[in-house]
Design an enzyme around this catalytic site. Structure first.
Site, mmCIF file in Angstrom:
data_model
loop_
_atom_site.group_PDB
_atom_site.id
_atom_site.type_symbol
_atom_site.label_atom_id
_atom_site.label_comp_id
_atom_site.label_asym_id
_atom_site.label_seq_id
_atom_site.Cartn_x
_atom_site.Cartn_y
_atom_site.Cartn_z
ATOM 1 N N HIS A 1 0.841 -1.206 0.000
ATOM 2 C CA HIS A 1 0.000 0.000 0.000
ATOM 3 C C HIS A 1 0.878 1.258 0.000
ATOM 4 C CE1 HIS A 1 -4.308 -0.182 -0.058
ATOM 5 N NE2 HIS A 1 -4.427 0.943 0.630
ATOM 6 N N GLY B 1 -5.211 0.875 -5.339
ATOM 7 C CA GLY B 1 -5.923 -0.111 -6.140
ATOM 8 C C GLY B 1 -5.850 0.199 -7.620
#
Length: 350
Positions: free
Chosen positions: A197, A204
């Site tokens: 992340h 995403g």
């Protein structure tokens, strides 16, 4: 990085259903050259539609939606200079990032590429893009009642540059070694990047766009013609659950990658099956006008638009569709509703 630490142990034993799905993927890959030679017109149409579907679906997964479809189409075509909302700005940014990747000049894969994609994603907004997160973050789930639970803990901000660089190095090394199926390696890369992340926002979308590019780089180009993002959006709950199931124990090197890899490979296999069906439909002996008539009479919603027919029959041109619709109108079988881009057709009650 964690998924590549002991790869032989982690994915040496491929579950039977995944082997079957990989077989479908490889057969589909082998057919792509044939379709490129025999159906170039169809592939151009499919590529145009997949581009739009991928950009809008990947954005919608993150809540980035432009309600006015006609305006969204103009943004994706680069015909809007004044972007009014944050969603419009981010939609344009994802358009730029994906188009850049699909042009094929993005290599080499390195940290700079990820930062460049992130910068493009937010280039039309006031938000800072093109830099890794500066504060630790969490991935959380929010229930319908508003309750927040922690999905997983990404790596610390201070460790992010190292983890990203190490992941890329290990991925490239394993791809060069050719000891494991490339689709599994791409899937693991996506999993680890999502767990790391590396950005405050846009993780995403950057991962999904880059996944398409890595698959194409490995010779699996179906995402040019069938939107993987749309297939993911249609199975969003399964997508998130598979990711969550494969993150448990990731930091301790004891995560199980197969929930995610099984989902990922099945999405790709579905894309290849869809691609083959659309190609076979285009090569069928039946008249294209007959196919449009059959769809309108027996398969279309009671109220439908040109876009519905295009999606259902990708090998049929707009002029052919209009000829059939006009004939059905004269026969009293359908009648128009609305004008311009909002126009629709309704089947008459008989």
């Amino acid at each position: 990085m964690r998924s590549f630490a002991d790869l032989d142990r982690l994915i040496a034993q491929v579950p039977g259903p995944v082997v079957t799905a990989l077989g479908t993927v490889d057969v589909g890959r082998g057919s792509e050259a044939l379709y490129r030679d025999q159906l170039p017109g169809l592939l151009r149409q499919l590529a145009d539609r997949a581009r739009v579907a991928s950009i809008t679906a990947s954005s919608a997964i993150e809540g980035v939606v432009v309600p006015d479809n006609a305006r969204a189409d103009r943004i994706l075509a680069g015909k809007v200079t004044q972007l009014r909302t944050r969603s419009e700005q981010e939609l344009a940014g994802y358009r730029d990032a994906q188009d850049y990747l699909f042009q094929g000049s993005w290599r080499p894969l390195n940290s700079g590429l990820l930062l460049h994609l992130h910068k493009m994603l937010f280039a039309h907004t006031a938000a800072p893009g093109g830099r890794f997160k500066t504060e630790d973050n969490l991935v959380v789930d929010r229930s319908s009642s508003g309750e927040v639970t922690v999905g997983f803990r990404p790596v610390r901000a201070s460790d992010t540059p190292f983890y990203v660089s190490e992941l890329i190095d290990r991925y490239l090394r394993e791809m060069s070694a050719q000891r494991h199926h490339p689709v599994l390696l791409v899937g693991l890369f996506a999993l680890d990047l999502l767990v790391i992340h590396p950005f405050e926002d846009g993780n995403g979308r950057v991962t999904r766009a880059l996944t398409n590019a890595l698959l194409m780089d490995a010779g699996y180009t179906v995402s040019r013609y069938v939107s993987l993002e749309q297939l993911i959006a249609e199975t969003a709950d399964t997508y998130y659950q598979a990711l969550l199931d494969s993150t448990h124990g990731w930091h301790e090197d004891r995560a199980d990658p197969w929930p995610w890899l099984s989902y990922f490979v099945n999405v790709l296999a579905t894309a290849y099956r869809t691609f083959a069906q659309r190609a076979a439909s285009d090569r069928s002996d039946g008249s294209k006008q007959d196919r449009v008539r059959e769809y309108v009479l027996n398969h279309a919603p009671a109220v439908f638009r040109m876009a519905d027919v295009r999606t259902a029959l990708p090998g049929v041109s707009d002029p052919t569709i209009r000829v059939v619709l006009d004939r059905l109108r004269r026969e009293g079988i359908i009648h128009p509703e609305g004008l311009g881009r909002s126009a629709a057709w309704r089947r008459s009650s008989r």
